[in-house]
Enzyme design. Structure first.
Site, PDB file in Angstrom:
ATOM      1  N   HIS A 176       0.858  -0.916   0.480  1.00 57.29           N
ATOM      2  CA  HIS A 176      -0.241   0.144  -0.045  1.00 57.29           C
ATOM      3  C   HIS A 176       0.160   1.431   0.361  1.00 57.29           C
ATOM      4  O   HIS A 176       2.166   1.395   0.647  1.00 57.29           O
ATOM      5  CB  HIS A 176      -0.976   0.256   1.215  1.00 57.29           C
ATOM      6  N   ASP A 224      -0.130   4.079   0.846  1.00 57.44           N
ATOM      7  CA  ASP A 224      -0.465   5.528   2.388  1.00 57.44           C
ATOM      8  C   ASP A 224       0.005   4.830   3.516  1.00 57.44           C
ATOM      9  O   ASP A 224       0.754   3.913   3.965  1.00 57.44           O
ATOM     10  CB  ASP A 224      -2.498   5.570   2.485  1.00 57.44           C
ATOM     11  N   ASP A 236       6.399   0.055   6.575  1.00 57.44           N
ATOM     12  CA  ASP A 236       4.929   0.376   6.815  1.00 57.44           C
ATOM     13  C   ASP A 236       4.208   0.943   5.904  1.00 57.44           C
ATOM     14  O   ASP A 236       4.127   1.842   5.621  1.00 57.44           O
ATOM     15  CB  ASP A 236       3.957  -0.216   8.095  1.00 57.44           C
ATOM     16  N   GLU A 245      -5.134   1.730   2.254  1.00 60.62           N
ATOM     17  CA  GLU A 245      -5.534   0.729   3.605  1.00 60.62           C
ATOM     18  C   GLU A 245      -5.530   1.221   4.963  1.00 60.62           C
ATOM     19  O   GLU A 245      -6.124   1.004   5.925  1.00 60.62           O
ATOM     20  CB  GLU A 245      -4.252   0.171   3.055  1.00 60.62           C
ATOM     21  N   GLU A 246      -4.676   2.174   5.205  1.00 57.28           N
ATOM     22  CA  GLU A 246      -4.432   2.853   6.707  1.00 57.28           C
ATOM     23  C   GLU A 246      -5.665   3.332   6.916  1.00 57.28           C
ATOM     24  O   GLU A 246      -6.183   2.971   8.442  1.00 57.28           O
ATOM     25  CB  GLU A 246      -3.434   3.693   6.727  1.00 57.28           C
ATOM     26  N   ASP A 256       0.473 -11.358   1.356  1.00 56.41           N
ATOM     27  CA  ASP A 256       0.662  -9.028   1.725  1.00 56.41           C
ATOM     28  C   ASP A 256       2.021  -8.768   2.561  1.00 56.41           C
ATOM     29  O   ASP A 256       2.505 -10.095   3.255  1.00 56.41           O
ATOM     30  CB  ASP A 256      -0.371  -8.715   2.216  1.00 56.41           C
ATOM     31  N   HIS A 294       3.538   2.767  12.301  1.00 57.78           N
ATOM     32  CA  HIS A 294       2.636   3.880  13.391  1.00 57.78           C
ATOM     33  C   HIS A 294       3.577   4.896  14.773  1.00 57.78           C
ATOM     34  O   HIS A 294       3.293   5.373  15.261  1.00 57.78           O
ATOM     35  CB  HIS A 294       1.430   2.907  13.596  1.00 57.78           C
TER      36      HIS A 294
HETATM   37 ZN   LIG Z   1       0.448  -1.577   6.317  1.00 55.30          ZN
END
Ligand SMILES: [Zn+2]
Length: 503
Positions: free
Chosen positions: A125, A127, A157, A191-192, A218, A465
């Site tokens: 992904h 984003d 990520d 995705e987030e 994934d 994150h």
């Molecule tokens: Zn992710």
């Protein structure tokens, strides 16, 4: 509603939850001609510099998802231009079709030379979650390199996966590679915050085209290093399932009034008591059978005495281990549906009895339970008819993908792990405790695997994150190498067998 830990916990996910592991595979064998044609995964100095610079450029584009309705669309559009610029061959190869879906997501259809082979899909992904500057050693969207690491939001990520997939394909193409087996590359842009405009649309489009995938890979799990201080060696975990989730709103409505003559109970008091009961009454501990138990038994011999004895004799020590798992909040999340109170809103004025109080509870559902079962338990715990339940969104845990000797995707991952990381002896299936875009593809395949070919230590895990997210230049090169080999391994003659019974 943002789902802030979408991938955050994904890898730990992994940590223990797993089904049958460690079976020493017979491995996949290609034909002799395939081996001769194989392109070695060695890159020139110039290529290695270009690949890390390409990743830095990707990090510098702040493709932040703040909420489902609030995305940095300028950055998402710029990102589309950027990948066209750095991977020109991918975009100018006759057997690759490129489409933009939902304005900012990208779908590549790489047509193989043998149409009889069932295609697979690689997922990543675009984003990222927000990253305020505070606490970072370097600005989060600088993509700066320091001490052999590239820093920035998205380095783990998940721009690392995204860029490594396109980079590996670019490098294969310039060496005249033509795949035998077709594959898709799907790059979602939301995705987030749900995946509804990206992954979900791609999945619907492919379904309309009659596509069925052999398997899908994934992000979501890693090679886990140092998560158990006493575990001697790192091990690779490939997640074969994901926990489910419920966002539940609780609401209490009362007649408003003046605070000078309050009723015996207010909406705030009633709701506070209800959420407190939920917090104080955990969902049942589901440890006992199934995946987690098997995984612990498979890893048992990797632990020193006396843990190895305990884990090898769960018939005796099960109650003890079950209680020990509850003590740590991470292992606790592996044995039960978790209950997290995430929002509480009430009150309008200092001297007014509030008419409404609302709270939101985020449950992450253990694979052995369902949305309905968890809601029923929550109602029994609250046990107050004045508290109204509104399910904002919910989905059941994902079905378990196969990981036996016949499971093509799983075996290709295992084969590539053994080749690129020869020091890793154990590959074990696990369950994600976070969620990824892959859940939108259940209509296309029963074989969904979540694995990022990277070592991760607890510190790196919390940077996802969090602050100071970074990837070593060497780890990124290895990730490119992994995909470079994986795509070629995908040309194996082995075909997937139906695994309907697993579901
Ligand atoms: Zn992710």
């Amino acid at each position: 509603m943002a789902r802030p830990s979408v991938c955050l916990l994904a890898s730990l996910s992994a940590l223990l939850l797993g089904i049958a592991a460690v079976s020493r595979s017979k491995g996949l064998r290609g034909t002799e001609s395939q081996k001769e044609l194989r392109i070695p995964s060695q890159f020139s100095q110039e290529q290695r510099i270009a690949m890390k610079e390409a990743l830095k450029g990707a990090i510098q584009i702040p493709t932040v998802s703040f909420s489902p309705k609030e995305l940095n669309t300028t950055a998402l559009a710029e990102f589309g231009e950027y990948i066209r610029k750095v991977f020109p061959t991918v975009f100018h190869t006759s057997f690759i079709r490129h489409e933009v879906i939902g304005n900012y997501s990208h779908l590549f259809t790489v047509k193989g030379s043998d149409p009889s082979m069932q295609p697979y899909m690689l997922l990543a992904h675009i984003d990222v979650v927000p990253a305020p500057d505070r606490g970072w050693d370097v600005p989060p969207f600088s993509g700066l390199e320091r001490d052999g690491f590239i820093y920035g939001r998205g380095t783990l990520d998940n721009k690392n996966s995204l860029m490594a997939i396109l980079q590996a394909l670019e490098l294969l193409l310039i060496r005249s590679y033509i795949p035998r087996r077709s594959f898709f590359i799907a790059l979602g842009h939301d995705e987030e915050v749900s995946g509804i405009n990206g992954a979900q649309k791609i999945s619907a489009l492919l379904q309309a085209r009659g596509v069925q995938l052999a398997f899908l890979v994934d992000e979501g799990s890693f090679i886990l290093d140092g998560f158990f201080p006493s575990l001697k060696k790192p091990f690779a975990m490939v997640s074969v399932s994901e926990k489910g989730a419920i966002n539940l709103m609780l609401q209490v409505n009362m007649t408003p009034g003046h605070s000078s003559a309050p009723p015996k109970e207010t909406s705030i008091g009633i709701l506070a008591a209800a959420v407190s009961r939920l917090e104080q009454t955990p969902m049942p501990n589901m440890f006992g059978g199934g995946p987690l138990r098997t995984a612990l038994e498979q890893l048992a011999d990797e632990f020193p005495f006396p843990t190895n004895i305990v884990l090898n004799n769960l018939w005796l020590f099960r109650p003890l281990v079950s209680r020990l798992m509850e003590r740590n909040y991470i292992t606790n999340s592996l044995v039960r549906t978790t209950t997290a109170l995430t929002m509480f809103n009430a009150g309008v004025k200092v001297n007014v009895i509030p008419p409404v109080a609302e709270a939101i509870i985020n449950f992450r559902i253990h694979p052995a339970q369902t949305v309905q079962e968890v809601l029923k338990l929550a109602k029994d715990i609250v046990a107050d008819d004045r508290v109204h339940f509104h399910v904002l969104d919910a989905f059941d845990p994902l079905p378990v993908s196969p990981s036996d000797d016949q499971a093509l995707g799983y075996q290709l991952l295992r084969q590539t792990i053994q080749s690129v990381f020869p020091e890793v002896n154990i590959v074990t299936p696990g369950t994600c405790i976070g969620n990824t875009d892959s859940r939108h593809y259940l209509n296309l395949t029963t074989s969904i695997y979540r694995f990022n070919p990277l070592y991760i230590q607890p510190q790196g895990f919390s940077s996802i994150h969090g602050i100071n997210e970074k990837i070593s230049v060497q780890a990124y090169e290895t990730q490119v190498k992994f995909i470079f080999e994986f795509i070629q391994n995908g040309d194996t003659d082995m075909e997937p067998v139906s695994h309907q019974h697993e579901l």
